[in-house]
Enzyme design. Structure first.
Site, mmCIF file in Angstrom:
data_model
loop_
_atom_site.group_PDB
_atom_site.id
_atom_site.type_symbol
_atom_site.label_atom_id
_atom_site.label_comp_id
_atom_site.label_asym_id
_atom_site.label_seq_id
_atom_site.Cartn_x
_atom_site.Cartn_y
_atom_site.Cartn_z
ATOM 1 N N LYS A 88 -7.649 -15.117 22.396
ATOM 2 C CA LYS A 88 -7.989 -14.635 21.055
ATOM 3 C C LYS A 88 -9.386 -15.071 20.616
ATOM 4 O O LYS A 88 -9.840 -14.694 19.536
ATOM 5 C CB LYS A 88 -6.970 -15.171 20.043
ATOM 6 N N GLU A 132 2.201 -21.316 10.081
ATOM 7 C CA GLU A 132 1.813 -21.404 11.481
ATOM 8 C C GLU A 132 0.375 -21.904 11.572
ATOM 9 O O GLU A 132 -0.514 -21.400 10.875
ATOM 10 C CB GLU A 132 1.936 -20.011 12.132
ATOM 11 N N GLU A 137 -5.522 -14.151 10.452
ATOM 12 C CA GLU A 137 -4.719 -14.856 11.446
ATOM 13 C C GLU A 137 -5.344 -16.177 11.889
ATOM 14 O O GLU A 137 -4.901 -16.766 12.875
ATOM 15 C CB GLU A 137 -4.423 -13.929 12.625
ATOM 16 N N HIS A 147 0.798 -1.232 0.000
ATOM 17 C CA HIS A 147 0.000 0.000 0.000
ATOM 18 C C HIS A 147 0.833 1.285 0.000
ATOM 19 O O HIS A 147 0.302 2.363 -0.202
ATOM 20 C CB HIS A 147 -1.016 0.003 1.139
ATOM 21 N N TYR A 149 -7.060 -2.767 8.014
ATOM 22 C CA TYR A 149 -6.244 -3.567 8.927
ATOM 23 C C TYR A 149 -7.122 -4.407 9.859
ATOM 24 O O TYR A 149 -8.078 -3.893 10.431
ATOM 25 C CB TYR A 149 -5.341 -2.617 9.732
ATOM 26 N N LYS A 202 -6.926 2.415 -1.678
ATOM 27 C CA LYS A 202 -6.819 3.706 -0.982
ATOM 28 C C LYS A 202 -5.381 4.236 -0.980
ATOM 29 O O LYS A 202 -5.086 5.277 -0.388
ATOM 30 C CB LYS A 202 -7.359 3.603 0.444
ATOM 31 N N ASP A 247 -3.435 -1.525 -2.628
ATOM 32 C CA ASP A 247 -4.630 -1.040 -1.961
ATOM 33 C C ASP A 247 -5.292 0.077 -2.771
ATOM 34 O O ASP A 247 -4.611 1.004 -3.200
ATOM 35 C CB ASP A 247 -4.167 -0.485 -0.605
ATOM 36 N N LYS A 265 9.823 -7.340 9.559
ATOM 37 C CA LYS A 265 9.618 -6.270 8.608
ATOM 38 C C LYS A 265 10.936 -5.604 8.244
ATOM 39 O O LYS A 265 11.795 -5.448 9.114
ATOM 40 C CB LYS A 265 8.758 -5.139 9.230
#
Ligand SMILES: *[C@@H]1O[C@H](CO)[C@@H](O)[C@H](O)[C@H]1NC(C)=O
Ligand SMILES: *[C@@H]1O[C@H](CO)[C@@H](O)[C@H](O)[C@H]1NC(C)=O
Ligand SMILES: *[C@@H]1O[C@H](CO)[C@@H](O)[C@H](O)[C@H]1NC(C)=O
Length: 430
Positions: A253, A245, A322, A132, A189, A159, A157, A404
């Site tokens: 969660k 994973e 996730e 993005h 997000y 946007k 994205d 990252k």
């Protein structure tokens, strides 16, 4: 008499040219067949050298890779120096201009335009890249993973800044096997749209070629830790299984899937309403957004009616990225999946998909409960944005990609890693 001589000379020159061209053609075809003549030595021109590096050339990458503290400290200071940070920036306009002449762009940026080995050519990969912003991050990532036999779907994205969309579109248009997703969405997000972006790329990639063997999804802040050949070898070792994973969902969660959610503007919020249990009593597992899966897994995602029902059910959950891939990975009859029994649980550390350093799992050398050494860069939302000091540890890990990286935080980490990988890729083929 003179004229005649000139004619002969011309003819001789032409003949020589044809012979050299033929020789090059033959040599190139030998690269593909795995037989490497001495000509391959001349691939040195594909190394990243000091002459075509950015402002990062002042750093000593080999010292950084060896973990030498002085070099790492110097890099750290440089990375926070204002003038340096400014000099690293590249405008979106630059990319729009530079990619107008595709041939020059690919040559200047040293893209690999032929497969480096037969093994890689026979094992094409499909990449989904969800981006993005930060065009430079994207372009350096693309250059690091680009190979002509692979396929790359890029989701920008809707946007995103118009100049980001233009620049990335311009770059992708230089490559026949890199394309913009046919249906871009606005990504929010932690909401469903993050999954939809990958789903749209999966559909396009599945449609564009039947040849690719494995699918890998990336975001703009990922970077490879392995060469394409190493990735291919690691995937062959999986023997058709997937690597991501997929673990028992922690109690903390569960609210994410027990309550329904909706979008208010650009944020996702709970509605307070209870959700129905998942379809077919499917056990919901916990994982992350990044996966390494075979082609059959993607076919199931696109065609299996059980998964279609799961997808519909997941649309109003929190952060479905996730758990969705992790759950599909444990469904019977999905190619490369494993049983839902806890004995088959796989952590992010055991999977090869992605290396991420979470702040709460970091700790000093010798600490008994730390999962990894302390982040040498800085944290964004509790995730380490790697610094040059992380490289020494990172490249010893089995993960194919790490998250990252950020040119605006520490471009030296990217610089040293890209040089290291290119050098390795070219040495592997001798
Ligand atoms: C970079 O570091 C390596 C390893 O310490 C050293 O051998 C080399 O001389 C250094 N290069 C430069 C240009 O300082
Ligand atoms: C891009 O090209 C245009 C037209 O040639 C020029 O005016 C502009 O300065 C260039 N921008 C960059 C960033 O190089
Ligand atoms: C690709 O999509 C088109 C249009 O939806 C469809 O007609 C075609 O059969 C698809 N091709 C493959 C290989 O799936």
């Amino acid at each position: 008499m003179r004229l005649l001589k000139r004619g002969w000379l011309d003819l001789l020159l032409k003949l020589a040219f044809i012979l050299v061209s033929l020789w090059m053609l033959v040599s190139l075809s030998h690269i593909a067949t795995g037989w490497h003549p001495s000509f391959i030595l001349s691939l040195r021109w594909l190394e990243y050298t000091d002459n075509n590096g950015g402002p990062e050339i002042v750093c000593n990458c080999s010292a950084i890779f060896q973990g030498e503290l002085e070099a790492i400290e110097e890099a750290k200071i440089l990375a926070i120096t204002r003038d340096f940070r400014k000099s690293v920036q590249i405008s979106d306009d630059f990319y729009i201009n530079a990619s107008e002449n595709c041939r020059k762009f690919k040559t200047d940026r040293k893209y690999l335009t032929f497969p480096l080995s037969q093994e890689e050519e026979n094992f094409p990969l499909a990449y989904s890249m969800v981006v993005h912003h930060k065009v430079q991050n994207f372009e350096r990532l693309l250059r690091a993973i680009y190979a002509p036999q692979n396929f790359y779907c890029v989701h920008v994205d809707t946007k995103a800044n118009p100049s980001v969309i233009s620049a990335i579109t311009a770059i992708t248009s230089c490559f026949p096997n890199v394309f913009m997703v046919s249906k871009p969405v606005k990504v929010v997000y932690s909401a469903w749209s993050r999954v939809q972006a990958d789903l749209n790329c999966m559909a396009d990639l599945y449609n564009i070629s039947t040849k690719w063997k494995y699918f890998i999804n990336l975001c703009g802040q990922d970077f490879p830790l392995k060469t394409n050949l190493e990735i291919v070898k690691a995937l062959q070792l999986l023997r058709g299984s997937n690597s991501l994973e997929s673990e028992k969902m922690p109690e903390s969660k569960k609210w994410r899937i027990l309550k329904s959610h909706s979008l208010t503007g650009d944020t996702i919020q709970g509605t307070g309403q209870d959700k129905k249990p998942p379809p077919f009593k499917l056990p919901i597992l916990s994982g992350n957004a990044y996966i390494v899966v075979n082609r059959g897994y993607i076919r199931s995602v696109l065609e299996d009616t059980r998964i279609h029902a799961l997808i519909e059910w997941a649309k109003d959950t929190y952060s479905p990225d996730e758990f969705l891939w992790a759950t599909i990975q444990r469904m019977p009859d999905v190619p490369g999946s494993t049983r839902p029994n806890i004995k088959y649980d796989m952590t992010d550390i055991n999977a090869i998909a992605r290396l991420v350093k979470w702040s709460w799992h970091e700790g000093p050398q010798g600490s008994l409960d730390a999962v990894y050494p302390e982040c040498q860069g800085s944290h964004v939302r509790s995730i380490c944005v790697y610094g040059a000091g992380d490289l020494n540890w990172m490249i010893k890990q089995h993960h194919l990609f790490a998250n990252k990286f950020d040119v605006d935080t520490d471009s030296i980490a990217i610089y040293c890693l890209e040089r290291y990988l290119r050098h390795k890729a070219l040495s592997e083929i001798h």
